[in-house]
Design a protein around this motif. Structure first.
Motif, PDB file in Angstrom:
ATOM      1  N   LEU A  76       0.839  -1.204   0.000  1.00 18.66           N
ATOM      2  CA  LEU A  76       0.000   0.000   0.000  1.00 18.66           C
ATOM      3  C   LEU A  76       0.870   1.249   0.000  1.00 18.66           C
ATOM      4  CD1 LEU A  76      -2.816  -0.709   2.633  1.00 18.66           C
ATOM      5  CD2 LEU A  76      -2.798  -1.242   0.215  1.00 18.66           C
ATOM      6  N   TRP A  98      -8.025   0.444  -3.361  1.00 22.32           N
ATOM      7  CA  TRP A  98      -7.521  -0.578  -2.456  1.00 22.32           C
ATOM      8  C   TRP A  98      -7.707  -1.972  -3.042  1.00 22.32           C
ATOM      9  CZ3 TRP A  98      -9.400  -4.837   0.056  1.00 22.32           C
ATOM     10  CH2 TRP A  98      -8.664  -5.300   1.152  1.00 22.32           C
ATOM     11  N   PRO A  99      -6.743  -2.883  -2.943  1.00 24.36           N
ATOM     12  CA  PRO A  99      -5.477  -2.629  -2.281  1.00 24.36           C
ATOM     13  C   PRO A  99      -4.413  -2.009  -3.177  1.00 24.36           C
ATOM     14  CG  PRO A  99      -5.680  -4.957  -2.839  1.00 24.36           C
ATOM     15  CD  PRO A  99      -6.961  -4.305  -3.262  1.00 24.36           C
ATOM     16  N   ASP A 197      -7.537   8.172  -2.267  1.00 23.48           N
ATOM     17  CA  ASP A 197      -8.348   6.967  -2.076  1.00 23.48           C
ATOM     18  C   ASP A 197      -9.602   7.023  -2.949  1.00 23.48           C
ATOM     19  OD1 ASP A 197      -9.921   4.908  -1.135  1.00 23.48           O
ATOM     20  OD2 ASP A 197      -9.768   5.464   0.982  1.00 23.48           O
TER      21      ASP A 197
END
Ligand code: BTN
Length: 248
Positions: A76, A98-99, A197
């Motif tokens: 990450l 993610w991931p 994100d």
């Protein structure tokens, strides 16, 4: 630590090549890049189509002092650094799903495959492979691919120098690796992750075997697990799995 760079014309998979060199006792860290791969691998046993048309295929090899349980955090952390690096070179607005998928405008532009192995002396070696669609002409791709994937050329309207991209990425990864070894990544990861994100605040479904967990994606915790806030008020921490974005 400076990375030795190996650039090849053709290889089965840069991850496999890095693993062979590690098994051969080559000093780490190093990076292997290739103009084309004949057996590119993706996550979950998938094939990573790797033609010679100006995409980036590279694997970074390390012997970090981390335990196997820290590998997902390692990935990450490298992923977010790669994402920021691409944004600063290409002026894109790349996000991380993610991931470890990189997305631009909701389509996948890069994937990361991390493979770790314990050596006989109990030193963990880690190979982090990145496949980045750079100059390939997305307009020639089959429709099913066009709807889910893109290339930097497609979004930025520019042709990029692959060798330069590899060397800039290597510089960034070297800095990120130093921070990982001295522990300073811990203070930065969550905040930098939140900035890029792609799932944050979205309705998602996580598939784990035949289990399906849905809720609102709410960032990652300090071990790198995805936090899913469920409708009943409980929190689910996902360590692994495939996430899809649901209708909002
Ligand atoms: C994924 O999204 O499934 C991960 C794709 C990783 C592809 C890269 S290309 C360079 C390196 N060598 C491989 O065989 N795979 C990784």
């Amino acid at each position: 630590a400076d990375f030795q760079a190996i650039v090849l014309d053709e290889v089965d998979s840069t991850n496999s090549e890095a693993e062979r060199r590690i098994a051969n006792g080559d000093p780490t860290p190093f990076v292997v890049a290739s103009r084309l791969q004949t057996q590119g691998r993706g996550r979950l046993g998938r094939v990573w189509h790797s033609p010679q048309n100006g995409n980036l295929y590279a694997s970074f090899a390390f012997r970090p002092q981390v335990s196997p349980s820290q590998i997902s955090l390692f990935t990450l952390w490298m992923g977010i650094n790669i994402c920021e690096c691409i944004n600063s070179i290409c002026r894109t607005s790349c996000q991380i799903k993610w991931p470890n998928d990189l997305h631009v405008e909701g389509k996948k532009v890069a994937g990361i495959l991390t493979e770790a192995r314990m050596e006989a002396d109990l030193v963990l070696n880690v190979v982090l492979g990145i496949g980045l669609n750079v100059n390939s002409d997305a307009s020639t791709w089959p429709d099913e691919l066009k709807s889910i994937a893109t290339s930097l050329n497609q979004v930025a309207g520019e042709t990029f120098d692959i060798n330069k991209l590899v060397s800039t990425l290597t510089g960034r990864i070297a800095i990120a690796y130093r921070k990982l070894l001295d522990g300073s990544h811990k203070a930065e990861l969550k905040e930098r992750w939140a900035r890029y994100d792609s799932l944050l605040g979205k309705n998602v479904a996580l598939l784990q075997g035949d289990q399906r967990i849905s809720g609102i994606a709410s960032g990652i915790d300090s071990s790198g697990s995805l936090i899913i806030e469920r409708a009943d008020g409980s929190r689910y921490l996902a360590r692994a799995g495939e996430v899809t974005i649901e209708k909002q």
